[in-house]
Motif scaffolding. Structure first.
Motif, PDB file in Angstrom:
ATOM      1  N   ASP A  41      61.165  76.839  69.548  1.00 56.61           N
ATOM      2  CA  ASP A  41      59.972  77.433  68.951  1.00 56.61           C
ATOM      3  C   ASP A  41      60.294  78.350  67.776  1.00 56.61           C
ATOM      4  O   ASP A  41      59.405  78.690  67.005  1.00 56.61           O
ATOM      5  CB  ASP A  41      59.196  78.244  69.999  1.00 56.61           C
TER       6      ASP A  41
ATOM      7  N   ARG B 292      58.911  72.789  61.333  1.00 57.35           N
ATOM      8  CA  ARG B 292      57.583  73.218  60.901  1.00 57.35           C
ATOM      9  C   ARG B 292      57.650  74.082  59.645  1.00 57.35           C
ATOM     10  O   ARG B 292      56.679  74.187  58.907  1.00 57.35           O
ATOM     11  CB  ARG B 292      56.886  73.990  62.013  1.00 57.35           C
ATOM     12  N   HIS B 293      58.795  74.734  59.402  1.00 55.35           N
ATOM     13  CA  HIS B 293      58.905  75.646  58.259  1.00 55.35           C
ATOM     14  C   HIS B 293      59.956  75.180  57.240  1.00 55.35           C
ATOM     15  O   HIS B 293      59.627  74.942  56.096  1.00 55.35           O
ATOM     16  CB  HIS B 293      59.229  77.058  58.766  1.00 55.35           C
TER      17      HIS B 293
ATOM     18  N   ASP C 247      61.061  75.380  64.482  1.00 60.20           N
ATOM     19  CA  ASP C 247      60.332  76.051  63.414  1.00 60.20           C
ATOM     20  C   ASP C 247      61.189  76.051  62.150  1.00 60.20           C
ATOM     21  O   ASP C 247      60.774  75.577  61.112  1.00 60.20           O
ATOM     22  CB  ASP C 247      59.979  77.483  63.833  1.00 60.20           C
TER      23      ASP C 247
END
Length: 178
Positions: free
Chosen positions: A74, A107-108, A92
Motif C-alpha cells: 500500500d 499508483r504513483h 503505490d
C-alpha cells in the motif's frame, strides 16, 4: 512599670532601612518539546529470506531476499540490490535496485535505480530510470489510475457466439394406407 525601669534598658536597635535589590525577571517556562516524529514503519525481508506465495503489506516494504509469487504494497515498495523478485508487483511507489521478473503496477511512480534488472511490463503515471538500469518490457505511462497492460487482455481467448439450436429430427412418417 516605672519610668526609671524603662530608662535603664537599652533601646532596641532600629530596623535597617529596606534595601532595593533588582530582581531578575522570571524565566519563561519552556513549552515541552514535542517528541520527534516516529520513523516511518518499514517492513523488511532480509537477504537470507525466501518467500513463495503472496506477500501483502500496508506499510512500506523493503525486499533484500527472494520472493516468488505476488507482492502487494500500500505504500513504498523497495527491491534492494540483493533482492530477487519473480512476481507480479502492485504498489503505490515502487523502487527497484535489484532483479524483478514480472509485471509492475504503481499508483504513483516507478523508479529503476542504476543496478535494476527488470523483465516485465511497467504501468504507472510517473517513471524515473537511471542510466545503467536494464529493462525488457513495455512501459505504459499516464492517467490517474494505471491500466493493466494490453498483453494480459490479448492473451484471453476470443469469445464465441452461441451456436443456433439444430431443428429436432422428425419421426419417420407412417407408411401410406392402402
Amino acid at each position: 512599670m516605672a519610668l526609671k525601669d524603662l530608662m535603664g534598658r537599652t533601646p532596641a536597635p532600629a530596623p535597617e532601612p529596606a534595601r532595593y535589590e533588582p530582581q531578575t525577571p522570571p524565566q519563561p517556562v519552556a513549552a515541552p518539546r514535542p517528541a520527534p516524529p516516529a520513523p516511518a514503519q518499514v517492513a523488511h525481508l532480509g537477504a537470507s529470506c525466501v518467500l513463495v506465495g503472496e506477500l501483502r503489506s500496508t506499510e512500506s516494504l523493503r525486499i533484500d531476499g527472494k520472493v516468488k509469487g505476488q507482492v502487494f504494497c500500500d505504500q513504498t515498495l523497495t527491491i534492494g540490490e540483493s533482492g530477487s523478485v519473480h512476481a507480479a508487483i502492485e504498489g503505490d511507489t515502487v523502487v527497484i535496485a535489484g532483479e524483478v521478473q514480472g509485471d509492475i503496477t504503481a499508483r504513483h511512480k516507478i523508479t529503476l535505480e542504476r543496478s535494476a534488472r527488470v523483465r516485465g511490463d511497467l504501468c504507472t503515471p510517473g517513471i524515473a530510470i537511471q542510466e545503467g538500469a536494464t529493462l525488457e518490457g513495455r512501459i505504459t505511462i499516464g492517467g490517474n489510475e494505471p491500466e493493466r497492460p494490453k498483453a494480459s487482455r490479448e492473451t484471453a481467448p476470443p469469445a464465441r457466439a452461441p451456436e443456433a439450436p439444430k431443428p429436432a429430427a422428425r419421426p419417420p412418417s407412417p407408411p401410406p394406407l392402402g
